[in-house]
Design a protein around this motif. Structure first.
Motif, PDB file in Angstrom:
ATOM      1  N   GLU A  79       0.830  -1.210   0.000  1.00  0.00           N
ATOM      2  CA  GLU A  79       0.000   0.000   0.000  1.00  0.00           C
ATOM      3  C   GLU A  79       0.865   1.261   0.000  1.00  0.00           C
ATOM      4  O   GLU A  79       0.418   2.322  -0.427  1.00  0.00           O
ATOM      5  N   ARG A 241      -8.558  -1.028  -0.579  1.00  0.00           N
ATOM      6  CA  ARG A 241      -7.852  -1.576  -1.724  1.00  0.00           C
ATOM      7  C   ARG A 241      -7.948  -3.101  -1.819  1.00  0.00           C
ATOM      8  O   ARG A 241      -7.841  -3.814  -0.820  1.00  0.00           O
ATOM      9  N   GLU A 245      -5.857  -4.966   1.209  1.00  0.00           N
ATOM     10  CA  GLU A 245      -6.794  -5.015   2.331  1.00  0.00           C
ATOM     11  C   GLU A 245      -7.871  -6.068   2.113  1.00  0.00           C
ATOM     12  O   GLU A 245      -8.029  -7.001   2.900  1.00  0.00           O
TER      13      GLU A 245
HETATM   14 MN    MN Z   1      -4.978   0.196   5.229  1.00  0.00          MN
END
Ligand code: MN
Ligand code: F6P
Length: 297
Positions: A79, A241, A245
């Motif tokens: 991320e 995401r 996630e």
């Molecule tokens: Mn996160």
């Protein structure tokens, strides 16, 4: 008590996968340690006089370094990285997706945050979540715990005073439960989502939302119910995401007998279009996610 390694030795995982899982699990201690030594929000320098990074960036750098040096993975998607990080000379053929520190805004208020990991065994990260070989998350709460699936059930381990993970819960299954959580500002919810939340509230579901996806989903995994971060006005793809996630936690929830959906289909069947592909999320006990799909159609 069964240690993490003892558990892994009894599974079908090969040595590289066992080593990879243990290596990531070991990072809980330094990451947790950085919560105190690297408090950027307190001062611009840490107690060692070093310039500090945000903790999510610090955790990203730490994990990227140890994973790169391990020679076990060909690709890493994080991320905190714009692009897939490649390790072409790696000996092993695993690939990892990670949210190094999910919910990191909650550190300043000492609420629960976590590290979310997905593992693929064919060296590629850009693929559907259902192809995952293993998934795990570390939760930094009152205890440091590790929830893991290698497609042989979902098990929870706790880090003890000897810095060893010992099994706390064996073969967890998500119960039906009656908790719910929904992200986004209520007035921006789309009408069908609003109707579904009304349905849950009328059915006696109780609200539990902390602002940390991994902690909120952990609670649903244990007690049952549903977590959603829905599509909302102007954000038809939601906020969270797919790679970092939704997929790893969806894989764990599914292995525990629950489900994850974008409101229309199983999220684990979606092929990512880009690294930061976003997706509306409904995750939790099977019957409530089935109901969500029925009402959101
Ligand atoms: Mn996160
Ligand atoms: O990583 C994004 C995240 O922090 C999740 O952990 C959490 O569920 C969500 O954002 C919270 O978003 P909001 O502040 O909109 O409630």
């Amino acid at each position: 008590m069964t240690t993490l390694r003892e558990y892994l030795d009894g599974t079908k995982c090969d040595k590289d996968l066992k080593d990879l899982i243990e290596l990531i699990a070991k990072q809980a201690d330094p990451i947790r340690g950085a919560f105190i030594t690297n408090q950027k929000y307190v001062d611009s320098k840490n107690i060692y006089g070093e310039t500090q990074m945000e903790l999510d960036k610090w955790s990203n750098e730490r994990l990227k370094k140890v994973l790169g040096e391990s020679g076990l993975i060909k690709e890493l998607a994080s991320e905190e990285e714009d692009d897939v990080v490649k390790f072409p000379s790696a000996r092993g053929n695993y690939a990892v997706t990670m949210d190094p520190l999910d919910g990191s805004s909650l550190i300043q208020v000492n609420l629960c945050v976590g590290t979310i990991i997905g593992i693929y065994d064919n060296g590629k990260v850009m693929q559907a979540g259902k192809n995952m070989r293993a998934a795990m998350y570390i939760l930094y709460g009152p205890m440091t715990i590790l929830t893991l699936t290698v497609k042989e059930g979902v098990h929870i381990f706790a880090l003890n005073e000897k810095k060893e993970y010992v099994m706390l819960i064996k073969d967890l299954k998500v119960p039906e439960g009656n908790l719910y959580a929904s992200g986004a500002i209520k007035k921006e919810w789309l009408p069908k989502h609003r109707a579904f939340i009304d349905y849950l509230e009328n059915a006696g579901y109780k609200l539990r939302y902390s602002g940390s996806f991994v902690a909120d989903v952990h609670q649903i995994l244990k007690y049952g119910g549903m977590f959603s971060y829905p599509a909302f006005a102007g954000h038809e793809k939601g906020k969270l995401r797919l790679l970092f996630e939704a997929n790893p936690l969806g894989f764990i929830m599914t292995q525990a007998g629950g489900r994850i959906s974008d409101g229309a289909r199983d999220i684990l069947s979606i092929t990512p279009e880009k690294v930061d592909h976003r997706v509306p999320i409904y995750i939790g006990s099977k019957t409530v996610i089935d109901k969500a799909e029925q009402m959101l159609k």
